[in-house]
Design an enzyme around this catalytic site. Structure first.
Site, short mmCIF file in Angstrom:
data_model
loop_
_atom_site.label_atom_id
_atom_site.label_comp_id
_atom_site.label_asym_id
_atom_site.label_seq_id
_atom_site.Cartn_x
_atom_site.Cartn_y
_atom_site.Cartn_z
N LYS A 22 -2.07 64.00 49.57
CA LYS A 22 -0.62 63.82 49.49
C LYS A 22 -0.06 62.57 48.80
CE LYS A 22 0.80 60.90 53.19
NZ LYS A 22 1.52 59.67 52.83
N ASN A 23 -1.06 61.66 48.51
CA ASN A 23 -0.81 60.43 47.93
C ASN A 23 -0.84 60.57 46.51
OD1 ASN A 23 0.33 59.42 50.34
ND2 ASN A 23 -1.41 57.93 50.67
N CYS A 116 8.52 50.05 58.59
CA CYS A 116 8.06 51.34 59.47
C CYS A 116 6.85 50.77 60.46
CB CYS A 116 7.41 52.35 58.46
SG CYS A 116 5.75 51.99 58.10
N ARG A 121 6.69 46.36 55.09
CA ARG A 121 6.86 47.43 53.78
C ARG A 121 7.87 47.01 52.80
NH1 ARG A 121 4.14 52.11 55.28
NH2 ARG A 121 3.73 52.57 53.09
N ASP A 304 -5.89 53.20 55.17
CA ASP A 304 -5.55 54.59 55.87
C ASP A 304 -6.53 55.36 56.70
OD1 ASP A 304 -3.37 55.58 53.01
OD2 ASP A 304 -3.13 54.25 54.70
N ARG A 396 2.98 64.92 58.61
CA ARG A 396 3.36 64.39 57.52
C ARG A 396 2.18 64.29 56.24
NH1 ARG A 396 6.35 58.93 57.56
NH2 ARG A 396 6.02 59.42 55.45
C1 EPZ Z 1 0.46 53.19 49.64
O1 EPZ Z 1 1.60 52.88 50.28
C2 EPZ Z 1 0.00 54.63 50.36
N1 EPZ Z 1 1.39 55.58 50.34
C3 EPZ Z 1 -0.06 54.18 51.72
O2 EPZ Z 1 -0.49 55.39 52.48
C4 EPZ Z 1 -1.42 53.14 51.81
O3 EPZ Z 1 -1.73 52.75 53.13
C5 EPZ Z 1 -1.03 52.00 51.27
O4 EPZ Z 1 -0.70 52.28 49.78
C6 EPZ Z 1 -2.26 51.03 50.86
O5 EPZ Z 1 -3.27 51.83 50.34
C7 EPZ Z 1 1.38 56.36 49.37
O6 EPZ Z 1 0.69 56.06 48.37
C8 EPZ Z 1 2.56 57.22 49.38
P1 EPZ Z 1 1.25 48.90 48.95
P2 EPZ Z 1 2.38 51.39 49.71
O7 EPZ Z 1 2.33 48.68 48.09
O8 EPZ Z 1 2.44 51.74 48.09
C9 EPZ Z 1 2.66 44.78 50.43
C10 EPZ Z 1 -0.46 57.02 54.35
O9 EPZ Z 1 -0.90 56.93 55.55
N2 EPZ Z 1 3.86 44.99 49.62
O10 EPZ Z 1 -0.10 49.12 48.18
O11 EPZ Z 1 3.84 51.45 50.20
C11 EPZ Z 1 2.81 45.78 51.62
O12 EPZ Z 1 3.89 45.17 52.57
C12 EPZ Z 1 0.40 55.74 53.64
O13 EPZ Z 1 -0.50 57.91 53.64
C13 EPZ Z 1 4.70 43.82 49.02
O14 EPZ Z 1 4.52 42.70 50.12
O15 EPZ Z 1 1.54 50.35 50.08
C14 EPZ Z 1 1.37 45.88 51.93
O16 EPZ Z 1 1.23 44.67 52.61
C15 EPZ Z 1 0.78 54.62 54.59
N3 EPZ Z 1 5.79 44.08 48.33
C16 EPZ Z 1 0.45 45.56 50.72
O17 EPZ Z 1 1.36 45.13 49.70
C17 EPZ Z 1 5.80 45.14 47.27
O18 EPZ Z 1 6.93 45.37 46.87
C18 EPZ Z 1 -0.01 46.87 50.12
O19 EPZ Z 1 1.03 47.84 50.26
C19 EPZ Z 1 4.97 46.38 47.72
C20 EPZ Z 1 3.74 45.91 48.70
#
Ligand code: EPZ
Length: 417
Positions: A22-23, A116, A121, A304, A396
């Site tokens: 998916k990702n 969420c 996020r 995850d 999802r």
């Molecule tokens: C991706 O989400 C994945 N989703 C998530 O999978 C996964 O858990 C996550 O990466 C971590 O590996 C997809 O790829 C569609 P991040 P993402 O930006 O990109 C902080 C699932 O179950 N952050 O890597 O949204 C954030 O709050 C989903 O398939 C900021 O602070 O995650 C978090 O603490 C859930 N500011 C950390 O970084 C930003 O601008 C990592 O988030 C962006 C992120």
């Protein structure tokens, strides 16, 4: 709404095939916005989130054709730059259209994704990076308003490793003037897959999979064909299904090299994981050893997989400590597991799991995608019947999960709630 009913206590045995990731599919389908002409994507999973992103691409003016697991996209006729709230709020990954729309049209209006179940996020790092490339960004009435007459290459440093942030900026930079360097970039296999897809379209990206990704802007990209990599989180979830049911399963179509941290922890817990010619053989054990984990950006233990691993630790022979470093609220599944008899104490971002318990079936509620997967695993392991409501969460990210588990001998079915 529907619920899944599971009669637990059965050993899973047999072979299961993993679907496309998916990702990886989400950013790759979105990257078609950068190109005029038909892009073809193979091994696309049939998931709710994939249907959502296809709807968004159509709303933006792209043509999308689906035949089984093959999706073709032609974004030659883009006629909108807006990703509306009603779509973005159902799937935060919609924010990935920001970079490509800016690169292709010079403007984008994308609803702020909002938080969420697992955390706030924020997308501040996405926006800061786009401003570095020359975009002007404002937040108005819950929308990100972005404009850029032209995007110019820049040095971008991510304060926090962000997967979709790295992907968004990579897509924004491929058509920018000059060279962009992303530092402290995410190293996830899905980021590497996107870079490979963009390079197949004619982009010039090096360093994907390392913390420094360099993108040299090109004038145009051309359509191409791609195959989505196997889903490493679905693979890991089935591995744990074997562990919690003392089962013996073979997982085919998976990519073990994407799961080294998970495999190592499962082996430490006493689960047998062996590579066979066409996949992974996973065999559970009667005595599961307690193992501590800490979630980290790739190649560390994936967040995850945290909820799923916790279920295995509920059945282990002692105390284990689970530290969640990525998301601030990713222990929502704990209260539901406690209803099934789990002994877990959460303090901040640390959960202490006291093993040696038999889980008992109970009515529980899914709250997010991976939490719902952990409740399915707990239901498979539990004595008695478990009813999981709000299963739309699991749809999802897991394709035909009941069918795949039933093929392994699980007794579960979906009923109207
Ligand atoms: C991706 O989400 C994945 N989703 C998530 O999978 C996964 O858990 C996550 O990466 C971590 O590996 C997809 O790829 C569609 P991040 P993402 O930006 O990109 C902080 C699932 O179950 N952050 O890597 O949204 C954030 O709050 C989903 O398939 C900021 O602070 O995650 C978090 O603490 C859930 N500011 C950390 O970084 C930003 O601008 C990592 O988030 C962006 C992120």
């Amino acid at each position: 709404m529907e619920k899944i009913v599971i009669e637990g206590g059965r050993c899973l045995e047999g072979t299961v095939t993993v679907s496309g990731a998916k990702n990886a599919a989400l950013p790759m389908l979105v990257s078609a916005l950068l190109v005029e002409g038909w892009n073809t994507f193979h091994n696309v999973p049939d998931l709710k989130d994939i249907r959502t992103i296809k709807k968004l691409l159509i709303d933006l003016g792209a043509k999308v054709e689906t035949s089984g697991s093959v999706v073709k996209i032609d974004a030659g006729g883009l006629n909108s730059h807006e990703a509306p709230y009603n779509l973005v709020r159902t799937m935060r990954a919609s924010v990935l259209v920001l970079g490509p729309l800016l690169a292709r049209l010079g403007r984008a209006r994308v609803s702020l994704p909002g938080g969420c179940a697992i955390g706030a996020r924020p997308v501040n790092l996405h926006l800061k990076g786009l401003e570095k490339l020359g975009a002007s960004i404002s937040l108005e009435h819950g929308y990100i308003e972005a404009q850029a007459r032209s995007l110019k290459g820049a040095e971008i440093y991510f304060d926090i490793v962000t997967v979709t942030g790295s992907e968004n900026l990579m897509m924004a930079a491929v058509l920018a003037e000059g060279v962009t360097t992303l530092r402290n970039a995410a190293r996830e296999p899905e980021v590497v897959a996107l870079a490979e897809a963009l390079n197949l379209m004619g982009a010039e990206i090096t360093g994907a999979g390392t913390p420094v990704i360099t993108i040299t802007g090109v004038k145009t990209l051309k359509p191409a064909s791609f195959t989505i990599m196997p889903d490493r989180i679905e693979t890991g979830t089935f591995m744990i299904a074997a562990g919690v049911t003392q089962g013996n399963i073979k997982i085919i179509g998976c990519e073990p090299s994407h799961l080294q941290a998970v495999i190592r922890k499962l082996q430490q817990a006493g689960i047998t994981v062996e590579q066979e010619a066409d996949g992974l053989r996973v065999v559970g054990t009667e005595t599961i050893s307690s193992v501590d984990i800490e979630t980290l950006p790739y190649p560390g233990f994936p967040t995850d997989m945290q909820a799923q691993f916790m279920v295995l630790m509920c059945l282990a022979d002692g105390l284990s400590v689970i530290t969640e470093t990525i998301f601030e609220k990713r222990f929502i599944h704990v209260s539901e597991l406690q209803r099934m008899g789990a002994d877990v104490t959460v303090t901040g971002t640390t959960a202490v799991v006291k093993g040696g318990r038999r889980l008992a079936g109970a009515p529980v509620m899914a709250t997010d995608l991976r939490a719902s997967a952990s409740l399915v695993l707990a239901g498979l392991a539990a004595e008695g019947t478990t009813e999981i409501s709000r299963v739309y969460h699991i749809d999802r990210g897991y394709e035909s999960i009941e069918k795949k588990l039933a093929q392994l001998g699980a007794r579960l079915w979906r009923v109207p709630a």
